[in-house]
Design a protein around this motif. Structure first.
Motif, PDB file in Angstrom:
ATOM      1  N   ARG A   1      85.606   2.378  16.767  1.00 54.69           N
ATOM      2  CA  ARG A   1      86.860   1.626  16.802  1.00 54.69           C
ATOM      3  C   ARG A   1      87.037   0.926  18.152  1.00 54.69           C
ATOM      4  N   LEU A   2      86.474   1.540  19.209  1.00 53.92           N
ATOM      5  CA  LEU A   2      86.567   0.922  20.533  1.00 53.92           C
ATOM      6  C   LEU A   2      85.527  -0.187  20.724  1.00 53.92           C
ATOM      7  N   GLY A   3      84.604  -0.288  19.779  1.00 51.15           N
ATOM      8  CA  GLY A   3      83.670  -1.418  19.784  1.00 51.15           C
ATOM      9  C   GLY A   3      82.525  -1.320  20.772  1.00 51.15           C
ATOM     10  N   TYR A   4      82.125  -0.102  21.144  1.00 51.62           N
ATOM     11  CA  TYR A   4      81.012   0.027  22.085  1.00 51.62           C
ATOM     12  C   TYR A   4      79.701  -0.331  21.411  1.00 51.62           C
ATOM     13  N   SER A   5      78.812  -0.928  22.178  1.00 49.83           N
ATOM     14  CA  SER A   5      77.592  -1.479  21.589  1.00 49.83           C
ATOM     15  C   SER A   5      76.435  -0.481  21.626  1.00 49.83           C
ATOM     16  N   PHE A   6      76.699   0.762  21.238  1.00 46.27           N
ATOM     17  CA  PHE A   6      75.628   1.758  21.177  1.00 46.27           C
ATOM     18  C   PHE A   6      74.691   1.451  20.012  1.00 46.27           C
ATOM     19  N   ASP A   7      73.428   1.819  20.210  1.00 44.35           N
ATOM     20  CA  ASP A   7      72.490   1.785  19.096  1.00 44.35           C
ATOM     21  C   ASP A   7      72.683   3.098  18.338  1.00 44.35           C
ATOM     22  N   TRP A   8      73.490   3.065  17.297  1.00 42.11           N
ATOM     23  CA  TRP A   8      73.848   4.306  16.599  1.00 42.11           C
ATOM     24  C   TRP A   8      72.671   4.951  15.888  1.00 42.11           C
ATOM     25  N   GLU A   9      71.682   4.125  15.532  1.00 48.42           N
ATOM     26  CA  GLU A   9      70.506   4.698  14.856  1.00 48.42           C
ATOM     27  C   GLU A   9      69.780   5.695  15.754  1.00 48.42           C
ATOM     28  N   ARG A  10      69.863   5.475  17.053  1.00 50.00           N
ATOM     29  CA  ARG A  10      69.134   6.342  17.990  1.00 50.00           C
ATOM     30  C   ARG A  10      69.957   7.541  18.431  1.00 50.00           C
ATOM     31  N   THR A  11      71.241   7.514  18.147  1.00 45.18           N
ATOM     32  CA  THR A  11      72.108   8.608  18.580  1.00 45.18           C
ATOM     33  C   THR A  11      71.788   9.881  17.796  1.00 45.18           C
ATOM     34  N   PHE A  12      71.864  11.023  18.458  1.00 45.46           N
ATOM     35  CA  PHE A  12      71.500  12.272  17.793  1.00 45.46           C
ATOM     36  C   PHE A  12      72.346  13.426  18.324  1.00 45.46           C
ATOM     37  N   MET A  13      72.182  14.586  17.692  1.00 43.86           N
ATOM     38  CA  MET A  13      72.854  15.804  18.138  1.00 43.86           C
ATOM     39  C   MET A  13      71.810  16.702  18.794  1.00 43.86           C
ATOM     40  N   SER A  14      72.161  17.286  19.939  1.00 44.94           N
ATOM     41  CA  SER A  14      71.198  18.183  20.598  1.00 44.94           C
ATOM     42  C   SER A  14      70.966  19.442  19.761  1.00 44.94           C
ATOM     43  N   SER A  15      71.846  19.706  18.792  1.00 39.88           N
ATOM     44  CA  SER A  15      71.702  20.907  17.967  1.00 39.88           C
ATOM     45  C   SER A  15      70.836  20.674  16.727  1.00 39.88           C
ATOM     46  N   ASP A  16      70.277  19.450  16.579  1.00 37.89           N
ATOM     47  CA  ASP A  16      69.320  19.215  15.496  1.00 37.89           C
ATOM     48  C   ASP A  16      67.980  19.837  15.883  1.00 37.89           C
ATOM     49  N   ALA A  17      67.369  20.544  14.932  1.00 40.00           N
ATOM     50  CA  ALA A  17      66.094  21.213  15.235  1.00 40.00           C
ATOM     51  C   ALA A  17      65.063  20.214  15.755  1.00 40.00           C
ATOM     52  N   GLN A  18      65.108  18.989  15.207  1.00 42.93           N
ATOM     53  CA  GLN A  18      64.176  17.958  15.621  1.00 42.93           C
ATOM     54  C   GLN A  18      64.346  17.619  17.110  1.00 42.93           C
ATOM     55  N   MET A  19      65.539  17.847  17.629  1.00 41.76           N
ATOM     56  CA  MET A  19      65.809  17.568  19.036  1.00 41.76           C
ATOM     57  C   MET A  19      65.626  18.808  19.908  1.00 41.76           C
ATOM     58  N   TYR A  20      66.137  19.977  19.449  1.00 39.11           N
ATOM     59  CA  TYR A  20      66.027  21.131  20.351  1.00 39.11           C
ATOM     60  C   TYR A  20      64.596  21.664  20.422  1.00 39.11           C
ATOM     61  N   ARG A  21      63.738  21.210  19.519  1.00 33.59           N
ATOM     62  CA  ARG A  21      62.329  21.592  19.701  1.00 33.59           C
ATOM     63  C   ARG A  21      61.819  21.040  21.044  1.00 33.59           C
ATOM     64  N   TRP A  22      62.451  19.954  21.530  1.00 34.68           N
ATOM     65  CA  TRP A  22      62.062  19.406  22.836  1.00 34.68           C
ATOM     66  C   TRP A  22      62.480  20.341  23.971  1.00 34.68           C
ATOM     67  N   SER A  23      63.650  20.968  23.827  1.00 37.36           N
ATOM     68  CA  SER A  23      64.079  21.931  24.852  1.00 37.36           C
ATOM     69  C   SER A  23      63.111  23.105  24.871  1.00 37.36           C
ATOM     70  N   GLN A  24      62.649  23.498  23.655  1.00 37.35           N
ATOM     71  CA  GLN A  24      61.703  24.613  23.563  1.00 37.35           C
ATOM     72  C   GLN A  24      60.348  24.217  24.149  1.00 37.35           C
ATOM     73  N   TRP A  25      59.946  22.981  23.868  1.00 31.76           N
ATOM     74  CA  TRP A  25      58.703  22.466  24.463  1.00 31.76           C
ATOM     75  C   TRP A  25      58.799  22.483  25.986  1.00 31.76           C
ATOM     76  N   LEU A  26      59.956  22.043  26.495  1.00 29.64           N
ATOM     77  CA  LEU A  26      60.150  21.990  27.946  1.00 29.64           C
ATOM     78  C   LEU A  26      60.094  23.393  28.545  1.00 29.64           C
ATOM     79  N   PHE A  27      60.720  24.342  27.847  1.00 24.11           N
ATOM     80  CA  PHE A  27      60.731  25.730  28.324  1.00 24.11           C
ATOM     81  C   PHE A  27      59.297  26.267  28.437  1.00 24.11           C
ATOM     82  N   VAL A  28      58.532  26.104  27.373  1.00 33.44           N
ATOM     83  CA  VAL A  28      57.160  26.639  27.371  1.00 33.44           C
ATOM     84  C   VAL A  28      56.302  25.910  28.414  1.00 33.44           C
TER      85      VAL A  28
END
Ligand SMILES: [Zn+2]
Ligand SMILES: [Zn+2]
Length: 765
Positions: free
Chosen positions: A119-146
């Motif tokens: 509604r505020l009209g920000y020009s984010f690329d919404w397709e690239r936006t994600f949640m850190s709690s998606d397994a597809q994303m937090y696997r990166w935190s796990q990769w970083l940890f290891v």
């Protein structure tokens, strides 16, 4: 002016129309990296999925969005997207409050916040936006940890945490109120438990060294730089190598360069890497354990109360003339990091207090005169400076630096977080990291925490597993990663096209996209992000050394960084309790998104605290209304009669307004120059003022023409419309909806990116 009827300024209709058009043509989708064009990754902050976009977010994203739109208008390829920081305690508490699964709660929060941001009209690329709690994303935190664990940069240690016996759970600091549990109100006690740490010390000096270069680049603003210096906590001084009579060595630091002769004792941090050599005595050892379990983590800065242990041992005074008692105290850490320092009571108030306590502790009127505990009495008579560091001797002082920044805990006993990819083998393998190809270790999504116990530890389906090393039975780590750890990588995944996200980790790391978009050209975040940015800089250096980010030679993830201050109201921090919360939704509802965005940009420099007042909103709204009404009425005015072609033999009619038109063109040019500079420096408040000034001059031009002539000639009219076109171009990054409508009304293409003045061809979307 005999204008036709024109629609009055209706921000809601304009904004709905523009937003629909942007959606339709995917206006803000990130261009593919195959295109040979200048590229900029502009990184907004990753919002916590708290449930609401507040006015501080509006300030942050309005600055970043203006910058992103400006760069697109100049023909650059822009990546402007973020990930929701969805794990962590606030989200878990929000879910507990509502008795639902945190995954459901954060999904609803993110949906609501996305609606507000749209509604505020920000020009984010919404397709690239994600949640850190998606397994597809937090696997990166796990990769970083290891990855960091294998490099020795993650290690297991002991931490002290608050514990509630009734709820059988550890508590975060904010869950302890006056020593009581927030949930059951029973007393809380401190316990020691194993925890995972991130080792930053190896890269802290490089973070320091790089600051000069970042400052020189001009792309890091002063607030961002000083936040990095603050986290670093650099102290300059000298260090001296000392040897005790039994040969135990210690490098001791002091910031009091010229006062070595005034040293009266030596303080060692309990976290000093060589502490064991000084706590060999069983009694000292016991005291150290006691000190650790009684809240080492919350080391009080109060010198009168802080833990102090006499090791019973001494080191030679660095300037000769006696020996100094060696003491263990956690008070060192907050002042100099996990190191050893001289106590110099004459020059240091904290040391003065400790010296007073020392007299009681040692029962000795002059600690400096304390005899050596061993038979060897040589050290007292040896020359102080210039002596070699032999037994019981002091080496020469040399310049040295200490940093307060220290290793920190990255694990929490919380169920709503990235599972730590570690298993404990019930056979002989011990602690085994989960192999990278077996990631992610998935978090059960149907957990409903209540605040008691550890729901993850109670899930047999999660806990019981097989050891990756021997195939025997094993148990999973049931602590999760602190969301601060997720943030260490959270800025990277938006560089990867959504279609590639499912690929194996090593394939993603090999994608050209990472090299194309990194380093990030500009971070725009609140001034409280200093710790995040500091640790992201540390981890980038670690990953450069390990390999995955080797292409970032200087180990810097962010080429530029702007930290803005917060928004307050009535001179105070906003809070529901004070009733001074500014609600962006209500403002957008009343005045439209363009007004709210323009107002937050106009009200203060990013580096200044914005004390909210409605006058900025009223000023912004009046300005946009005037621009709209003036422009639309002039666009729709009957075109003035064309000047009749003159016969060659007639004397030419003198054009009395030509000099005014020239002047107007100069004003436009000057304004474009200034505003370009403003936008490059992210001085949006100045850009808004310069746009307002240009509008005044455009109106002034018309007034002056009318003062000379009855009406505008065709040439005057054309000049006026040209100037309004420049105004619309310059206004677009700041108030994009209304500016774009005006640009289109002037006969320009609405299906492409509006170009910046001077940029010849419109940029294909
Ligand atoms: Zn409790
Ligand atoms: Zn095993």
């Amino acid at each position: 002016m005999n204008g036709k009827a024109f629609p009055s300024y209706d921000p809601h209709a304009i904004e709905a129309r523009r937003q629909a058009a942007w959606r339709e043509r995917d206006a803000f989708v990130t261009p593919p990296v195959e295109r040979e064009r200048p590229r900029r990754y502009i990184k907004p902050s990753a919002p916590f999925t708290s449930g609401n976009i507040h006015i501080g977010h509006v300030r942050s994203y309005s600055i970043g969005d203006a910058y992103a739109r400006f760069q697109r208008a100049r023909g650059e390829d822009v990546l402007f997207a973020f990930g929701f920081d969805a794990f962590g305690l606030p989200a878990e508490l929000g879910a507990i409050d509502r008795g639902e699964a945190p995954s459901d709660w954060v999904a609803r929060c993110a949906e609501h916040m996305t609606g507000q941001l749209l509604r505020l009209g920000y020009s984010f690329d919404w397709e690239r936006t994600f949640m850190s709690s998606d397994a597809q994303m937090y696997r990166w935190s796990q990769w970083l940890f290891v990855t960091l664990l294998r490099a020795g940069l993650v290690y297991r240690g002991t931490g002290v945490v608050d514990w509630c016996d009734t709820c059988q759970t550890t508590l975060a600091t904010i869950q302890v109120e006056d020593g009581e549990c927030w949930r059951c109100h029973n007393p809380v006690r401190l316990i020691e438990r194993p925890t995972w740490y991130l080792r930053i010390s190896a890269h802290v000096p490089e973070n320091d060294r790089q600051l000069a270069e970042l400052a020189e680049s001009g792309r890091w603003d002063e607030v961002a730089l000083s936040s990095q210096r603050f986290v670093l906590g650099r102290v300059d001084g000298v260090e001296v190598d000392l040897s005790a009579a039994d040969g135990t060595r210690l490098s001791v630091f002091t910031p009091h360069v010229d006062a070595l002769e005034a040293a009266r004792f030596v303080l060692i941090s309990p976290k000093h890497p060589e502490i064991d050599a000084w706590a060999g005595d069983p009694q000292v050892r016991a005291q150290l354990e006691e000190l650790r379990s009684s809240g080492l983590q919350r080391s009080s800065r109060d010198a009168a109360a802080i833990g102090l242990i006499d090791t019973g041992r001494t080191l030679p005074a660095p300037a000769g003339g006696g020996s100094l008692p060696v003491l263990i105290s956690p008070g060192v850490d907050g002042r100099f990091g996990a190191t050893a320092v001289f106590g110099v009571p004459e020059h240091d108030r904290t040391d003065e207090t400790i010296a007073e306590r020392l007299q009681d502790l040692l029962g000795d009127s002059d600690p400096g005169a304390r005899p050596q505990p061993t038979a060897s009495a040589t050290s007292d008579t040896e020359p102080p400076n210039g002596a070699t560091a032999s037994d019981g001797a002091a080496g020469p002082p040399r310049p040295a630096v200490r940093y307060k920044a220290e290793d920190f805990s990255i694990s929490r006993q919380r169920s709503w977080g990235t599972p730590i990819p570690i298993v404990y083998c019930e056979g002989d393998c011990g602690i085994v990291p989960v192999p990278l190809e077996q990631l992610p270790v998935a978090l059960p999504l149907d957990l409903v925490p209540t605040g008691a116990g550890n729901p993850l530890a109670e899930r047999a389906d999660f806990v019981h597993t097989t050891c990756p090393a021997c195939g025997g039975p094993a148990r999973r780590e049931t602590d999760t990663l602190d969301c601060h750890f997720d943030a260490l990588w959270l800025w990277v995944p938006v560089c990867v096209p959504p279609a590639e996200r499912e690929r194996p980790l090593d394939e993603i790391l090999a994608l050209e996209d990472l090299r194309a978009w990194l380093p990030c050209e500009r971070v725009v975040a609140g001034s409280d992000s200093g710790n995040f940015v500091f640790d992201q800089r540390i981890v980038t250096k670690a990953l450069r050394d390990i390999g995955p980010l080797a292409f970032l030679a200087d180990g810097e993830p962010f080429a530029g960084c702007l930290f803005h201050e917060m928004v307050i109201s009535d001179g105070r921090k906003m809070s529901k309790h004070l009733g001074n919360v500014v609600d962006p939704d209500a403002l957008v509802e009343r005045y439209g998104a363009d007004t709210v965005r323009l107002a937050v940009l106009y009200a203060a420099r990013p580096q200044k605290t914005l004390n909210w007042s409605d006058s900025a909103v009223l000023r912004a709204h009046r300005f946009l209304t005037q621009v709209w009404e003036f422009s639309r009425s002039r666009m729709l005015a009957d075109p003035p009669p064309t000047v009749v072609e003159q016969a060659a033999d007639e004397a030419p009619v003198r054009d009395k307004t030509e000099h005014l038109r020239l002047k107007l063109a100069q004003w436009c040019e000057k304004a474009a120059e200034k505003i370009t500079e403003d936008m490059q420096g992210l001085e949006m408040h100045s850009a808004v003022r310069n746009v307002m000034r240009l509008f005044d001059r455009i109106r002034d031009f018309e007034k002056r023409v009318l003062a000379r002539e009855q009406e505008l000639s065709a040439a005057d009219h054309e000049a006026l419309l040209d100037a309004l076109g420049v105004l619309a171009q310059l206004l677009e990054p700041l108030a994009p909806h209304v500016a774009q409508e005006l640009w289109i009304a002037l006969g320009n293409d609405g299906d492409t990116q509006t170009p910046w003045p001077g940029v010849s061809s419109p940029v294909p979307a």
